[in-house]
Design an enzyme around this catalytic site. Sequence first.
Site, PDB file in Angstrom:
ATOM      1  N   SER A  32       3.326  -2.351  10.331  1.00  0.00           N
ATOM      2  CA  SER A  32       4.782  -2.428  10.498  1.00  0.00           C
ATOM      3  C   SER A  32       5.376  -3.784  10.113  1.00  0.00           C
ATOM      4  CB  SER A  32       5.170  -2.037  11.932  1.00  0.00           C
ATOM      5  OG  SER A  32       4.762  -0.709  12.199  1.00  0.00           O
ATOM      6  N   GLU A  51      -6.786   4.560   7.978  1.00  0.00           N
ATOM      7  CA  GLU A  51      -6.577   5.990   7.700  1.00  0.00           C
ATOM      8  C   GLU A  51      -7.817   6.601   7.054  1.00  0.00           C
ATOM      9  OE1 GLU A  51      -2.884   5.353   5.669  1.00  0.00           O
ATOM     10  OE2 GLU A  51      -1.973   4.830   7.595  1.00  0.00           O
ATOM     11  N   ASN A  89       0.862  -1.183   0.000  1.00  0.00           N
ATOM     12  CA  ASN A  89       0.000   0.000   0.000  1.00  0.00           C
ATOM     13  C   ASN A  89       0.898   1.232   0.000  1.00  0.00           C
ATOM     14  OD1 ASN A  89      -1.799   2.052   0.569  1.00  0.00           O
ATOM     15  ND2 ASN A  89      -2.338   1.306   2.617  1.00  0.00           N
ATOM     16  N   LYS A 137       0.081   4.302  -0.223  1.00  0.00           N
ATOM     17  CA  LYS A 137      -0.539   5.479   0.411  1.00  0.00           C
ATOM     18  C   LYS A 137      -0.292   6.733  -0.441  1.00  0.00           C
ATOM     19  CE  LYS A 137      -0.200   3.157   4.815  1.00  0.00           C
ATOM     20  NZ  LYS A 137      -0.048   3.237   6.246  1.00  0.00           N
TER      21      LYS A 137
HETATM   22  P1  PGA Z   1       2.786   0.122   7.690  1.00  0.00           P
HETATM   23  O1  PGA Z   1       1.327   0.336   7.053  1.00  0.00           O
HETATM   24  O2  PGA Z   1       3.336  -1.166   7.089  1.00  0.00           O
HETATM   25  O3  PGA Z   1       3.586   1.318   7.267  1.00  0.00           O
HETATM   26  O4  PGA Z   1       2.614   0.016   9.165  1.00  0.00           O
HETATM   27  C1  PGA Z   1       0.450  -0.737   6.873  1.00  0.00           C
HETATM   28  C2  PGA Z   1      -0.857  -0.250   6.323  1.00  0.00           C
HETATM   29  O5  PGA Z   1      -1.283   0.855   6.678  1.00  0.00           O
HETATM   30  O6  PGA Z   1      -1.511  -0.943   5.526  1.00  0.00           O
END
Ligand code: PGA
Length: 251
Positions: free
Chosen positions: A213, A97, A9, A11
Site C-alpha cells: 500500500s 501472492e 508491479n 500484477k
Molecule cells: P500494493 O501491492 O501496493 O497494491 O499493496 C504491493 C505488492 O504486492 O508488491
Amino acid sequence: MRIPVIAGNWKLFKKTAEALRLVQELSPLVADARGVEIVLAPSFTVLGPVRSLLNDSSISIAGQDCFWEDEGAYTGEVSPGMLVDAGCSHVIIGHSERRHFFGETDETVNKKIRAAIRAGLTAIVCIGETLQERERNETFDILERQIKTGLRNLSTDEMEKVLLAYEPVWAIGTGKTATDEQAQEAHAFIRRLVAEYFSGPVADGLRILYGGSVKPDNIRSLMTQPDVDGALVGGASLTAESFAAIIHYQK
Ligand code: PGA
C-alpha cells in the site's frame, strides 16, 4: 550511497493497449527523475511491446516471476533466459501472492533466484510476514527463515544482484501501510541478518525496498527511514499520475 529503486508491479492487470497507454503517459512525467532507478513489471505477454516502447529510456523492465530451468518440457513456465530475451533486466521472485496462491516456498524461491542471477538478471526477492504471524510475534522468525533458506548458498558476488523487498502481507492491497517505524525496524533487522550471513559491505550496499500500500502520500516519510531504499508498488503503479508522484517523492 544506495541509489533508491521504485518498482511498479502491475500484477494481473493491463493488456497491450492499456499497458502501452500507461507507459506513454508515464514516460514524460518521469523523464526528469534523477537519482532513482525505475522498474516496471508488466505481465509476460506485454513485456515485448513495453520494452519496444521504452526504447532507450532508462526505465528497466522486470518479469513478475520465472522458472528455475532454462529450457525443457515445463509447460507454461517462463525461464530467466526468456525474460532476458524479452528485454528484462530484473525479475520479481517470491511475491507473497505466488507463495500464497501458487505454492511458492523458500526452497523454490532459492532455486529461482540462483537461476535468475545465472541468466544475468537482478532478482527482486520478496519477503514478509502475514497478519497472524505478526500478531503471534513471529515477524522476525519468519524473516529470518525466508532469508536463511531463500538466499542459501548465494555468494557475496551473487548477492550484489539481489534486491530485497520487505512486504508485510497484511499491508499488500489492503490500504494498511506499515508505520514508518515498523518498516524501519524490519529493514534494519534484515540488513543485520544479511551482514551476518554474507558480509558487512554486502549488507551496506543492499537495497531493501518496502512494499504494501505504498501511495504518493506515504512514500516520502517511508523514504526518510535510513534502511528504506525504495518501494515495490502494486495498485498505485497502475496509473501514471500516482506512480510518477511516488517516483518524484523528493519533490
Ligand atoms: P500494493 O501491492 O501496493 O497494491 O499493496 C504491493 C505488492 O504486492 O508488491
